[in-house]
Design an enzyme around this catalytic site. Structure first.
Site, PDB file in Angstrom:
ATOM      1  N   ARG A   1      -1.287   2.872  10.692  1.00  0.00           N
ATOM      2  CA  ARG A   1      -1.133   3.764   9.981  1.00  0.00           C
ATOM      3  C   ARG A   1      -0.041   3.647   9.599  1.00  0.00           C
ATOM      4  O   ARG A   1       1.292   3.344   9.954  1.00  0.00           O
ATOM      5  CB  ARG A   1      -1.346   5.614  10.434  1.00  0.00           C
ATOM      6  CG  ARG A   1      -2.813   6.060  10.247  1.00  0.00           C
ATOM      7  CD  ARG A   1      -3.760   5.851   9.370  1.00  0.00           C
ATOM      8  NE  ARG A   1      -4.782   6.697   9.701  1.00  0.00           N
ATOM      9  CZ  ARG A   1      -5.589   5.623   9.113  1.00  0.00           C
ATOM     10  NH1 ARG A   1      -6.099   5.004   9.638  1.00  0.00           N
ATOM     11  NH2 ARG A   1      -7.198   6.431   9.659  1.00  0.00           N
TER      12      ARG A   1
ATOM     13  N   GLU B   1       0.190   4.121   0.864  1.00  0.00           N
ATOM     14  CA  GLU B   1      -0.946   3.030   0.734  1.00  0.00           C
ATOM     15  C   GLU B   1      -1.809   3.884  -0.489  1.00  0.00           C
ATOM     16  O   GLU B   1      -2.181   5.072  -0.403  1.00  0.00           O
ATOM     17  CB  GLU B   1      -1.455   2.192   1.490  1.00  0.00           C
ATOM     18  CG  GLU B   1      -2.374   3.025   2.402  1.00  0.00           C
ATOM     19  CD  GLU B   1      -3.374   2.247   3.705  1.00  0.00           C
ATOM     20  OE1 GLU B   1      -2.234   1.756   4.974  1.00  0.00           O
ATOM     21  OE2 GLU B   1      -3.914   2.731   4.053  1.00  0.00           O
TER      22      GLU B   1
ATOM     23  N   HIS C   1      -5.518  -2.644   4.347  1.00  0.00           N
ATOM     24  CA  HIS C   1      -6.281  -1.804   5.065  1.00  0.00           C
ATOM     25  C   HIS C   1      -7.494  -2.080   5.832  1.00  0.00           C
ATOM     26  O   HIS C   1      -8.649  -1.386   5.526  1.00  0.00           O
ATOM     27  CB  HIS C   1      -6.026  -0.462   4.918  1.00  0.00           C
ATOM     28  CG  HIS C   1      -6.129   0.997   6.015  1.00  0.00           C
ATOM     29  ND1 HIS C   1      -5.622   2.436   5.587  1.00  0.00           N
ATOM     30  CD2 HIS C   1      -7.112   0.563   6.521  1.00  0.00           C
ATOM     31  CE1 HIS C   1      -6.462   3.078   6.843  1.00  0.00           C
ATOM     32  NE2 HIS C   1      -6.997   2.196   7.546  1.00  0.00           N
TER      33      HIS C   1
END
Ligand code: DGY
Length: 327
Positions: A239, A268, A286
């Protein structure tokens, strides 16, 4: 009366069809990203939500929707949901563990190897027409085989990453909240439990696979980067927020570590613009769990949880079993 659910982001159409057999579904197949207040409004009158890791389900959002019974996240991570507030309000929260372990481990390896062997940098260089002759020192990288892999966060995905390392003749060291059993360490290529400091000083390739929480915020900052070898790589498939991005940018720019592979970022999808100026970082959006079959499995797992939660059985991946079901 049929129960109502909100599917907060676009998902595979057949998953919407499946949910429609049980519920009145408000779908968002246009994939509009709701702002916080807009999401609270969309939640009004809903019995259940199917969310992704991008929706912030805060205590305030939950309090504004007292009829809500379940929030089912299509992600293994659930730091986007205030689980304590949900528990206090009697709202079930679920995630999608296990179905993504192997796919995420595959990707972590791809990212680490691209980082160590400078794959994306090499492709940019080639595409820019810079390849005019062979040289002994063109784009020299770091070996992966025979090196030491340091894994911070040795849950199911960390263990899947470690298992893959035996084919590369690597030594595995790890740091985790708690030590694995001897049996699990054995299956994780004889992984050796060490302190975070020893791991950072020793590993040739550091891999981050730990969940995000206030306790793990900036697990890797300037002080930790200073402990790493100048030849080491850092890969983050966990993360954003686990790494202090500003400190990492400085370390990469000054070559205090060799390179980084990042699938996740603070704030993000608005990543720090300086990352784009650095040659020694591999950047992906991601996508560690993004294989067709795994994303389908995650969507169906979230749907299974939602169907169970609202149809009176215990959801398979309930995160807050202390919750008392609302009737
Ligand atoms: C997860 O499952 O937590 C992945 O990061 C996708 O959000």
């Amino acid at each position: 009366m049929q129960q109502k659910i909100l599917v907060a982001r676009a998902v595979f159409p057949d998953v919407i069809d499946r949910l429609s057999q049980y519920f009145e579904v408000a779908a968002n197949q246009a994939d509009h990203v709701y702002a916080d207040q807009e999401l609270v409004e969309k939640m009004t009158g809903m019995d259940g939500l199917l969310t992704t890791g991008s929706e912030r389900i805060t205590a305030a959002a939950l309090a504004a929707n007292p009829g809500l019974k379940a929030v089912c996240n299509m992600a293994v991570g659930y730091n986007n949901i205030d689980v304590d507030a949900a528990t206090r309000s009697g709202i079930m929260v679920t995630n999608t563990p296990d179905v993504l372990n192997e796919t995420t481990a595959d990707f972590a390896w791809a990212l680490m190897m691209a980082t160590a062997r400078r794959i994306t940098e090499a492709e940019h260089w080639l595409r820019a027409g810079k390849w005019v002759k062979w040289r002994y020192d063109t784009l020299l990288g770091a070996d992966v085989h025979g090196s030491t892999l340091g894994i911070i966060g040795m849950g199911r995905i960390g263990q899947a990453i470690a298992r893959r390392s035996s084919g590369f003749g690597m030594q595995v060291i790890y740091h985790n909240r708690s030590r694995l059993t001897a049996d699990l360490e054995g299956r994780a290529n004889d992984a050796q439990f060490v302190s975070k400091e020893v791991l950072l000083r020793t590993a040739d390739h550091v891999m981050l696979v730990l969940p995000y929480s206030p306790e793990t915020h900036h697990t890797i900052g300037a002080a930790e980067l200073a402990l790493m070898k100048p030849s080491a790589t850092l890969t983050n498939v966990a993360r954003g927020g686990i790494v202090d991005d500003v400190a990492l940018i400085a370390a990469l720019r000054e070559r205090r570590i060799a390179s980084a592979g990042l699938d996740v970022f603070e704030n993000e999808p608005a990543l720090h613009p300086d990352f784009l100026t650095l040659p020694n970082v591999v950047l992906t959006p991601h996508i560690a769990s993004a294989s067709e079959s795994t994303r389908r499995a995650m969507a169906n797992c979230a749907a299974d949880n939602l169907i169970a939660a609202l149809c009176g059985t215990s959801p398979p991946n309930l995160l807050n079993p202390a919750v008392r079901r609302k009737e």
